[in-house]
Design a protein around this motif. Structure first.
Motif, PDB file in Angstrom:
ATOM      1  N   THR A 201      25.516  21.048  21.702  1.00  0.00           N
ATOM      2  CA  THR A 201      25.767  22.044  22.756  1.00  0.00           C
ATOM      3  C   THR A 201      27.227  22.529  23.232  1.00  0.00           C
ATOM      4  N   LEU A 205      28.835  26.109  22.704  1.00  0.00           N
ATOM      5  CA  LEU A 205      29.329  26.936  23.743  1.00  0.00           C
ATOM      6  C   LEU A 205      30.881  27.199  23.623  1.00  0.00           C
ATOM      7  N   SER A 221      30.262  24.780  35.827  1.00  0.00           N
ATOM      8  CA  SER A 221      29.067  24.665  35.173  1.00  0.00           C
ATOM      9  C   SER A 221      29.566  24.410  33.532  1.00  0.00           C
ATOM     10  N   ALA A 225      29.556  21.422  31.077  1.00  0.00           N
ATOM     11  CA  ALA A 225      28.832  21.372  29.833  1.00  0.00           C
ATOM     12  C   ALA A 225      29.757  21.291  28.609  1.00  0.00           C
ATOM     13  N   MET A 254      15.552  21.783  20.270  1.00  0.00           N
ATOM     14  CA  MET A 254      16.290  22.704  21.170  1.00  0.00           C
ATOM     15  C   MET A 254      16.089  24.343  21.050  1.00  0.00           C
ATOM     16  N   MET A 258      15.034  26.869  23.613  1.00  0.00           N
ATOM     17  CA  MET A 258      15.775  28.001  24.102  1.00  0.00           C
ATOM     18  C   MET A 258      14.975  29.435  23.945  1.00  0.00           C
ATOM     19  N   LEU A 261      12.688  29.831  26.740  1.00  0.00           N
ATOM     20  CA  LEU A 261      13.577  30.365  27.901  1.00  0.00           C
ATOM     21  C   LEU A 261      13.758  31.880  27.676  1.00  0.00           C
TER      22      LEU A 261
ATOM     23  N   MET B 197      24.377  30.622  30.432  1.00  0.00           N
ATOM     24  CA  MET B 197      24.332  29.691  29.281  1.00  0.00           C
ATOM     25  C   MET B 197      24.195  28.233  29.769  1.00  0.00           C
ATOM     26  N   PRO B 198      25.474  27.639  30.230  1.00  0.00           N
ATOM     27  CA  PRO B 198      25.430  26.109  30.626  1.00  0.00           C
ATOM     28  C   PRO B 198      24.301  25.841  31.376  1.00  0.00           C
ATOM     29  N   HIS B 199      23.718  26.589  32.050  1.00  0.00           N
ATOM     30  CA  HIS B 199      22.222  26.426  32.965  1.00  0.00           C
ATOM     31  C   HIS B 199      21.081  26.390  32.000  1.00  0.00           C
ATOM     32  N   ILE B 200      21.327  27.408  31.024  1.00  0.00           N
ATOM     33  CA  ILE B 200      20.044  27.438  29.916  1.00  0.00           C
ATOM     34  C   ILE B 200      20.037  26.029  29.222  1.00  0.00           C
ATOM     35  N   THR B 201      21.187  25.781  28.802  1.00  0.00           N
ATOM     36  CA  THR B 201      21.229  24.600  28.028  1.00  0.00           C
ATOM     37  C   THR B 201      20.803  23.070  28.761  1.00  0.00           C
TER      38      THR B 201
END
Lengths: 288, 288
Positions: A201, A205, A221, A225, A254, A258, A261, B197-201
């Motif tokens: 991830t 990202l 965050s 990450a 994963m 996603m 979500l 996105m970092p919260h979603i991952t």
């Protein structure tokens, strides 16, 4: 007759193969715990000199055959492929009844490969300290690197209680908080999620991020990450490929999570989102 | 005639609406910077009492109409929906020519909603301090929370230089390192990647994790990647849904990136993996 020996002791010869971040940190941790016969093997003279100058090792050599015959315990701190290659290449040099361990983040194939050709008097018990850094090399070695870390030991059906106990006592000496024992296959399955997925991830990202445009807009965050995207690419390509079956499955799971979500978001399903978040938050608080 | 005023000054009335983690921290930061007329509005008497006892505010009230007429600057530290509702509900109470800002992590719809009904003498300039914590409430307020953080200001075409400068000077006083100005739409687009996105991952990874089985096997990479799963679910459901168009796109892009990684792994494409990792690592090192 010798009593079986369930602990490593401070007078035993301990050889560390590869004085990088992990090997150097293990040498330093043993040193500050009073070990008297720590030895180092590295292809680089500089790493050996630095380790001697820091008093982390007593003896070092670029030629394994000058060190291995002196060591009751051998800790191989190389990349997975090189770990198997090293043990196979120097099989004749290990001391009679030596116990060998490693620090690799992948276990099943590696251990099968080693055990299939291991000398009958030797024993290999895999180990995986769950600590590290995005820095590498002896310059960053830190005797406290393993303090409060998790340590996983991966014995097989043929591992002796004696050898397992020795590697457990090593992990304790390094300062590890929780020492688990699981079989090599279960280890790799667990690592796919516990270690490899957070790296995947982070890579994804970063790949999405135009750093020049986004630099001043990133918060903690995103930085947390993606910290591990500062990756040792040669090591990590080996690790991920060696765990391809488990990763194939975990990445697909994963992607499904996603999608779930994404659908909850685009359909403004507040209830579903709050439920997912509360579940995730409650689980996250449990792991500290 | 009054000179235009480009900075907030220590004698001005500053009202903070919502004395939670962010509002409380802003009050504390202004206090230690010598502001003399900091006022607080909260629905909870307890938060007001605590803020007065800590000397973060001089005056506090659960009734906005007792505070808003005294404030040249109003900082609304509520959730996005509540921010718009508060401003609309108390439109008549704001002081003549007050400048209003907020701290919300989502901007476009919110600012359009506020500006469509704002009193002609007032001005609203959105603000987004890129700092926070998984803790909430005044108990966790920390005057140093914004130190070295990024702060984003989101003026529109109709924002005056005077009002923009005032919010910039506020961000500086809070200790922010980098203060950016972008329009509300670009802000939301950037936040989809930089924050949402970092919260979603993190949520997806936690959803995949059986904590009881995995607890002792988790390393620092998993913990860092999932820290923000300790989420304020009511706030974050609002944020993600308010940014649904951008997130729809970003999640799809991320799924593609993960597919690309999955294919490289299962086909043992070392070259492709090492290339992806080196690119990602080099970008990550740039953001510090």
């Amino acid at each position: 007759m010798d009593e079986p020996d369930f602990f490593i002791n401070k007078n035993q010869g301990v050889a560390i193969v590869g004085l990088g971040l992990i090997g150097g940190s293990i040498a330093g941790a043993l040193k500050i715990n009073g070990f008297k016969n720590i030895m180092g093997i590295d292809t680089q003279n500089k790493a050996i000199e630095d380790a001697i100058n820091k008093d982390f090792i007593k003896l070092g050599d670029t030629e394994p055959e000058n060190i291995l015959p002196l060591a009751e315990i051998v800790i191989v701190c190389l990349y997975p492929k090189e770990t198997a290659e090293f043990i196979k290449k120097h099989m004749k040099d290990f001391k009679y009844k030596a116990v060998i361990t490693d620090v690799s983040g992948i276990k099943l194939d590696l251990i099968n490969e080693i055990n299939s050709c291991l000398r009958a008097d030797l024993e290999f018990v895999g180990g995986h300290p769950m600590a590290g850094s995005h820095f590498r090399g002896f310059d960053h070695a830190n005797p406290h690197l393993f303090m409060d870390a998790n340590y996983i030991i991966t014995p097989t059906d043929t591992s002796s209680l004696e050898a397992i106990s020795k590697i457990k006592s090593l992990a304790k000496i390094l300062g590890c908080k929780s020492i688990s024992e699981i079989n090599p296959g279960k280890h790799d399955e667990a690592m796919a999620l516990a270690s490899h997925m957070p790296h995947i991830t982070a890579l994804a990202l970063m790949d999405m991020c135009d750093v020049r445009e986004m630099g001043a807009l990133l918060g903690p965050s995103f930085k947390d990450a993606t910290r591990v995207a500062q990756i040792n690419s040669r090591l990590w390509a080996q690790l991920l490929i060696s765990n391809k079956e488990n990763l194939d499955e975990q990445i697909k799971i994963m992607e499904k999570k996603m999608e779930q979500l994404r659908k909850a978001i685009i359909s403004s399903d507040i209830k579903e989102l709050e439920h997912l978040m509360e579940q995730a938050g409650s689980k996250r608080r449990k792991i500290g």
